[in-house]
Design a protein around this motif. Structure first.
Motif, PDB file in Angstrom:
ATOM      1  N   LEU A 134      25.145   6.905  -3.525  1.00  0.00           N
ATOM      2  CA  LEU A 134      23.888   6.228  -3.828  1.00  0.00           C
ATOM      3  C   LEU A 134      22.752   7.230  -4.017  1.00  0.00           C
ATOM      4  CD1 LEU A 134      24.248   3.408  -1.173  1.00  0.00           C
ATOM      5  CD2 LEU A 134      24.361   3.104  -3.663  1.00  0.00           C
ATOM      6  N   SER A 135      22.003   7.052  -5.077  1.00  0.00           N
ATOM      7  CA  SER A 135      20.838   7.883  -5.341  1.00  0.00           C
ATOM      8  C   SER A 135      19.587   7.151  -4.843  1.00  0.00           C
ATOM      9  CB  SER A 135      20.789   8.153  -6.841  1.00  0.00           C
ATOM     10  OG  SER A 135      19.889   9.194  -7.136  1.00  0.00           O
ATOM     11  N   GLY A 168      17.466   5.208  -6.450  1.00  0.00           N
ATOM     12  CA  GLY A 168      17.194   3.906  -7.069  1.00  0.00           C
ATOM     13  C   GLY A 168      17.505   2.696  -6.200  1.00  0.00           C
ATOM     14  N   ARG A 201      20.756   5.313 -10.202  1.00  0.00           N
ATOM     15  CA  ARG A 201      21.584   4.431  -9.395  1.00  0.00           C
ATOM     16  C   ARG A 201      22.484   5.231  -8.456  1.00  0.00           C
ATOM     17  NH1 ARG A 201      24.761   0.414 -12.788  1.00  0.00           N
ATOM     18  NH2 ARG A 201      25.182   2.212 -14.090  1.00  0.00           N
ATOM     19  N   TYR A 202      23.164   6.232  -8.973  1.00  0.00           N
ATOM     20  CA  TYR A 202      24.074   7.025  -8.144  1.00  0.00           C
ATOM     21  C   TYR A 202      24.326   8.368  -8.808  1.00  0.00           C
ATOM     22  CZ  TYR A 202      27.280   4.801 -11.462  1.00  0.00           C
ATOM     23  OH  TYR A 202      27.872   4.335 -12.601  1.00  0.00           O
TER      24      TYR A 202
END
Lengths: 256, 256
Positions: free
Chosen positions: A157-158, A160, A147-148
């Motif tokens: 933010l990653s 995902g 997610r992050y």
């Protein structure tokens, strides 16, 4: 139970930030001298293998580039097995170098859209181009779907969320090639020539490392470094095959 | 059953592209002359109300700006009711003009993150800023959550995927203020001073217009123009209260 080989997570296990975990340099030295096979298995998608090997070397870890398995390697293997190699890559850093020679990058017609940590490479136009490829029949590959992550200036933010955006837009489910994908573990096992029951995965993430390894038929050994938290262990419902204070205690679980 | 007032979708009902639907100009003229109340209810989030009224006027529809209800109006009402008005807006076009005077736009600390069709305003940094506001306690408002729309150069991502990305990243569920949100219908009903059972919604979208209106206690009248397709009607499980070939047949359902 005897452990013949190891899969080792990187960030949080061998080092935290840019510093080796205490005793980790000696422990890796011991693995190498005693001839025990190992591979490093990380979900990082912001750096190519060569860069990672260089950073490990700068910290004092003599780990060859070929020992490092990151999701791009799994994505390349996936495309090769599928016999289709035209892909659009949404990723940042120098991770594109791990895809050199793997096929045709960013062609007019793509078989795959591959999403990693996109960072500044993420624009409306690049995401829209990915969306259109998917609507035209390309398959969606997620290098990971975190997610992050904690960047120097705060949570960021990653991959995902962007994977989720493309899934929502297209109704398509992404193929996740990083941990805890079984085929990713299998790639590294095959490279060592070992069966899952001969190998232990050492990691700091209770879900992707430990539960993932166990689902793939390996033992999962948790370290109390990196992102390890007693609460996440207690609340996870996962029972590691072993817990060690840090990677420096690796000898204790070899059964030797 | 007598219908006292109407809610009318815009794109696909009064016009398609930039051209009025056949007979729609006369039908609106008749509504106005006969004194029947109506409001226009559209999910568009790329243009402000003033721009929409100007485009309607250029096509020959004498519809005042105040008759036009778009999701920004619902978002502003939502913030007012919540008593918090600091918001980050992720949207494109001139839709920000509908938020003038509604509170503090893009402040250091936000109570709300509002997502519409973002287009070029969508960058990694703007989405990351939205994410950080949400992690710091802001609530997520979606002007709509469509998956995509047909732009001049092909299918293009709408607001929905970016709403889905932020939901995935934060674990938070968005508040959708556009159709089929009941409170959006209620805003336009209150403006006419009518109860739901006195009003029919005329639209070309079987889900957001027809099922949405019915769930809000109104009648839902489907037109066979715009995005209407026999298959989507058959497969929807929704039973409109009436189906007319086009908006030109509006007199037939007034019960007058």
């Amino acid at each position: 139970l005897k452990t013949d080989g190891f899969l080792i997570d990187l960030d949080g296990v061998l080092y935290v930030g840019n510093r080796p975990v205490g005793g980790a340099l000696d422990a890796i030295g011991w693995l190498i001298e005693s001839g025990r096979p190992f591979r490093c298995l990380s979900n990082t998608t912001r750096k190519c293998r060569k860069t990672i090997a260089g950073q490990l070397s700068a910290m004092g870890f003599p780990i060859p580039e070929e020992y490092i398995f990151t999701p791009p390697r799994a994505a390349v293997a996936y495309m090769k097995a599928a016999g289709k190699t035209r892909f659009q890559l949404l990723a940042t850093g120098d991770v594109d170098r791990d895809f050199v020679g793997a096929g045709t990058m960013n062609p007019p017609q793509a078989d795959f859209v591959i999403v990693g940590d996109a960072g500044d490479a993420l624009t409306y136009d690049s995401l829209n181009a990915a969306f259109r490829h998917l609507m035209d029949g390309a398959a969606l590959i997620a290098l990971e779907r975190d997610r992050y992550w904690m960047a120097h200036d705060g949570l960021s933010l990653s991959a995902g969320p962007f994977v989720a955006a493309l899934e929502y837009a297209t109704g398509q489910q992404a193929i996740v090639v990083g941990k805890p994908s079984k085929s990713f573990f299998a790639l590294a096992l095959a490279d060592m020539g070992l069966r899952p029951d001969q190998v232990a995965m050492i990691g700091d993430d209770i879900v992707t490392d430990i539960a993932g390894a166990q689902a793939a038929g390996m033992r999962g050994i948790l370290v109390r470094t990196g992102k390890f938290r007693e609460e996440s262990l207690a609340g996870s419902g996962v029972k590691p095959d072993g817990i060690i204070d840090s990677f420096s205690r690796i000898r204790e679980i070899t059964g030797a």
